[in-house]
Design a protein around this motif. Structure first.
Motif, PDB file in Angstrom:
ATOM      1  N   ALA A  32       0.829  -1.209   0.000  1.00  0.00           N
ATOM      2  CA  ALA A  32       0.000   0.000   0.000  1.00  0.00           C
ATOM      3  C   ALA A  32       0.864   1.259   0.000  1.00  0.00           C
ATOM      4  CB  ALA A  32      -0.936   0.001   1.207  1.00  0.00           C
ATOM      5  N   GLN A  33       1.926   1.240   0.790  1.00  0.00           N
ATOM      6  CA  GLN A  33       2.815   2.400   0.856  1.00  0.00           C
ATOM      7  C   GLN A  33       3.474   2.657  -0.505  1.00  0.00           C
ATOM      8  OE1 GLN A  33       5.995   4.127   4.003  1.00  0.00           O
ATOM      9  NE2 GLN A  33       6.125   1.966   3.666  1.00  0.00           N
ATOM     10  N   ARG A  34       3.928   1.572  -1.159  1.00  0.00           N
ATOM     11  CA  ARG A  34       4.538   1.725  -2.480  1.00  0.00           C
ATOM     12  C   ARG A  34       3.525   2.275  -3.492  1.00  0.00           C
ATOM     13  NH1 ARG A  34       5.522  -3.393  -4.099  1.00  0.00           N
ATOM     14  NH2 ARG A  34       3.779  -3.325  -5.529  1.00  0.00           N
ATOM     15  N   GLN A  35       2.306   1.733  -3.439  1.00  0.00           N
ATOM     16  CA  GLN A  35       1.251   2.208  -4.349  1.00  0.00           C
ATOM     17  C   GLN A  35       1.001   3.705  -4.158  1.00  0.00           C
ATOM     18  OE1 GLN A  35      -0.083   0.552  -6.785  1.00  0.00           O
ATOM     19  NE2 GLN A  35      -0.984  -1.375  -6.169  1.00  0.00           N
ATOM     20  N   LEU A  36       0.934   4.123  -2.898  1.00  0.00           N
ATOM     21  CA  LEU A  36       0.652   5.534  -2.615  1.00  0.00           C
ATOM     22  C   LEU A  36       1.798   6.454  -3.039  1.00  0.00           C
ATOM     23  CD1 LEU A  36      -1.193   5.359   0.811  1.00  0.00           C
ATOM     24  CD2 LEU A  36      -2.167   5.854  -1.444  1.00  0.00           C
ATOM     25  N   LYS A  37       3.034   6.017  -2.809  1.00  0.00           N
ATOM     26  CA  LYS A  37       4.170   6.846  -3.235  1.00  0.00           C
ATOM     27  C   LYS A  37       4.176   6.996  -4.755  1.00  0.00           C
ATOM     28  CE  LYS A  37       7.422   4.702  -0.770  1.00  0.00           C
ATOM     29  NZ  LYS A  37       8.716   4.401  -0.112  1.00  0.00           N
ATOM     30  N   GLU A  38       3.880   5.905  -5.459  1.00  0.00           N
ATOM     31  CA  GLU A  38       3.803   5.970  -6.922  1.00  0.00           C
ATOM     32  C   GLU A  38       2.656   6.875  -7.363  1.00  0.00           C
ATOM     33  OE1 GLU A  38       3.534   1.868  -8.057  1.00  0.00           O
ATOM     34  OE2 GLU A  38       5.676   1.514  -7.702  1.00  0.00           O
ATOM     35  N   CYS A  39       1.553   6.781  -6.651  1.00  0.00           N
ATOM     36  CA  CYS A  39       0.393   7.616  -6.939  1.00  0.00           C
ATOM     37  C   CYS A  39       0.746   9.103  -6.767  1.00  0.00           C
ATOM     38  CB  CYS A  39      -0.733   7.197  -5.990  1.00  0.00           C
ATOM     39  SG  CYS A  39      -2.253   8.093  -6.180  1.00  0.00           S
ATOM     40  N   CYS A  40       1.415   9.423  -5.661  1.00  0.00           N
ATOM     41  CA  CYS A  40       1.818  10.812  -5.391  1.00  0.00           C
ATOM     42  C   CYS A  40       2.815  11.302  -6.434  1.00  0.00           C
ATOM     43  CB  CYS A  40       2.423  10.930  -3.988  1.00  0.00           C
ATOM     44  SG  CYS A  40       1.236  10.723  -2.656  1.00  0.00           S
ATOM     45  N   PHE A  41       3.773  10.448  -6.786  1.00  0.00           N
ATOM     46  CA  PHE A  41       4.765  10.828  -7.788  1.00  0.00           C
ATOM     47  C   PHE A  41       4.094  11.100  -9.136  1.00  0.00           C
ATOM     48  CE2 PHE A  41       7.725   9.835 -11.216  1.00  0.00           C
ATOM     49  CZ  PHE A  41       8.787  10.689 -10.910  1.00  0.00           C
ATOM     50  N   ASP A  42       3.213  10.201  -9.550  1.00  0.00           N
ATOM     51  CA  ASP A  42       2.522  10.386 -10.835  1.00  0.00           C
ATOM     52  C   ASP A  42       1.677  11.662 -10.823  1.00  0.00           C
ATOM     53  OD1 ASP A  42       3.690   8.021 -11.642  1.00  0.00           O
ATOM     54  OD2 ASP A  42       1.846   6.833 -11.527  1.00  0.00           O
ATOM     55  N   PHE A  43       1.020  11.937  -9.710  1.00  0.00           N
ATOM     56  CA  PHE A  43       0.227  13.161  -9.587  1.00  0.00           C
ATOM     57  C   PHE A  43       1.131  14.385  -9.726  1.00  0.00           C
ATOM     58  CE2 PHE A  43      -1.647  16.642  -7.163  1.00  0.00           C
ATOM     59  CZ  PHE A  43      -2.936  16.683  -7.662  1.00  0.00           C
ATOM     60  N   ALA A  44       2.253  14.365  -9.016  1.00  0.00           N
ATOM     61  CA  ALA A  44       3.187  15.500  -9.080  1.00  0.00           C
ATOM     62  C   ALA A  44       3.777  15.638 -10.484  1.00  0.00           C
ATOM     63  CB  ALA A  44       4.294  15.327  -8.047  1.00  0.00           C
ATOM     64  N   ALA A  45       4.081  14.526 -11.125  1.00  0.00           N
ATOM     65  CA  ALA A  45       4.639  14.580 -12.483  1.00  0.00           C
ATOM     66  C   ALA A  45       3.649  15.222 -13.449  1.00  0.00           C
ATOM     67  CB  ALA A  45       5.021  13.179 -12.952  1.00  0.00           C
ATOM     68  N   LYS A  46       2.384  14.946 -13.246  1.00  0.00           N
ATOM     69  CA  LYS A  46       1.361  15.487 -14.141  1.00  0.00           C
ATOM     70  C   LYS A  46       1.007  16.938 -13.814  1.00  0.00           C
ATOM     71  CE  LYS A  46      -3.263  14.546 -15.922  1.00  0.00           C
ATOM     72  NZ  LYS A  46      -4.366  13.583 -15.957  1.00  0.00           N
ATOM     73  N   TRP A  47       0.831  17.243 -12.536  1.00  0.00           N
ATOM     74  CA  TRP A  47       0.293  18.543 -12.150  1.00  0.00           C
ATOM     75  C   TRP A  47       1.300  19.500 -11.519  1.00  0.00           C
ATOM     76  CZ3 TRP A  47      -4.152  19.326 -14.364  1.00  0.00           C
ATOM     77  CH2 TRP A  47      -5.003  18.239 -14.616  1.00  0.00           C
ATOM     78  N   LEU A  48       2.396  18.986 -11.009  1.00  0.00           N
ATOM     79  CA  LEU A  48       3.392  19.828 -10.341  1.00  0.00           C
ATOM     80  C   LEU A  48       4.814  19.429 -10.759  1.00  0.00           C
ATOM     81  CD1 LEU A  48       1.787  19.601  -6.787  1.00  0.00           C
ATOM     82  CD2 LEU A  48       1.791  21.651  -8.235  1.00  0.00           C
ATOM     83  N   PRO A  49       5.098  19.415 -12.062  1.00  0.00           N
ATOM     84  CA  PRO A  49       6.430  18.964 -12.497  1.00  0.00           C
ATOM     85  C   PRO A  49       7.563  19.830 -11.938  1.00  0.00           C
ATOM     86  CG  PRO A  49       5.201  19.908 -14.337  1.00  0.00           C
ATOM     87  CD  PRO A  49       4.259  19.809 -13.184  1.00  0.00           C
ATOM     88  N   SER A  50       7.293  21.096 -11.700  1.00  0.00           N
ATOM     89  CA  SER A  50       8.334  21.969 -11.146  1.00  0.00           C
ATOM     90  C   SER A  50       8.738  21.521  -9.737  1.00  0.00           C
ATOM     91  CB  SER A  50       7.863  23.429 -11.127  1.00  0.00           C
ATOM     92  OG  SER A  50       6.715  23.555 -10.310  1.00  0.00           O
TER      93      SER A  50
END
Length: 191
Positions: A32-50
């Motif tokens: 679950a922790q790995r899934q969430l970290k990947e989820c957060c990373f993908d969200f940041a890559a899409k919406w907050l790349p800076s």
């Protein structure tokens, strides 16, 4: 003359709360922790790349889950409203921070009740849904449902065992009462 003392009523030990084997609990939390970290990373890559460029975060594992949730909670006002799917009744910050215990429990190897684990995975699913990661949210929700099913199975078995023990203790108590009656009768006959 020796007096017969009434024995104390035996109280059956409780089998609650329920726990999953620690190895399974830890595996669930790590996944679950790995899934969430990947989820957060993908969200940041899409919406907050800076944000990723600024901190030189090139993968989900570069940041602890708590740091991801704190950072995204602070920056969620910098993304379009459509980026956040907060269909839950909970305030957005609560959704972000509800997974902190999941990380803490996994990292510090804490034993958690099955119901506590169940709630953590539900929080993880809700966070993934909020960040718009529907495939991971579904995986986490399926895990949540599976844990719920296992809890029901465990508790049904525990209820059966406790009920059977109660019946056995009642029968023993009745036998003890009969022996006490016979003892009093034998003493009375002798006297």
């Amino acid at each position: 003359m020796k007096l017969a003392l009434q024995p104390a009523v035996k109280i059956a030990p409780s089998l609650y709360p329920s726990y999953l084997p620690y190895k399974i609990q830890h595996l669930i939390l790590i996944i679950a922790q790995r899934q969430l970290k990947e989820c957060c990373f993908d969200f940041a890559a899409k919406w907050l790349p800076s944000l990723l460029e600024e901190h030189k975060w090139d993968c989900a594992e570069a940041v602890e889950l708590i740091k991801w949730t704190r950072t995204l909670a602070k920056r969620c006002d910098k993304v379009p409203p459509s980026a956040i799917d907060n269909g839950s009744e909970a305030p957005l910050k609560e959704v972000f921070f509800s997974t902190n215990m999941l990380r803490h429990t996994a990292v510090h190897r804490l034993l958690m009740t099955a119901r506590g684990l169940h709630k953590m995975i539900q929080s993880a699913s809700r966070l993934a849904q909020t960040l718009g990661d529907h495939s991971r949210a579904i995986e986490l929700e399926n895990l949540h449902l599976e844990i719920g099913s296992r809890i029901r199975d465990i508790e049904l078995n525990k209820n059966f065992l406790e009920n059977r023990l109660d019946e056995q203790l009642q029968a023993i108590s009745e036998q003890r009462a009969e022996l006490d009656r016979r003892e009093r009768e034998a003493i009375a006959t002798m006297l």
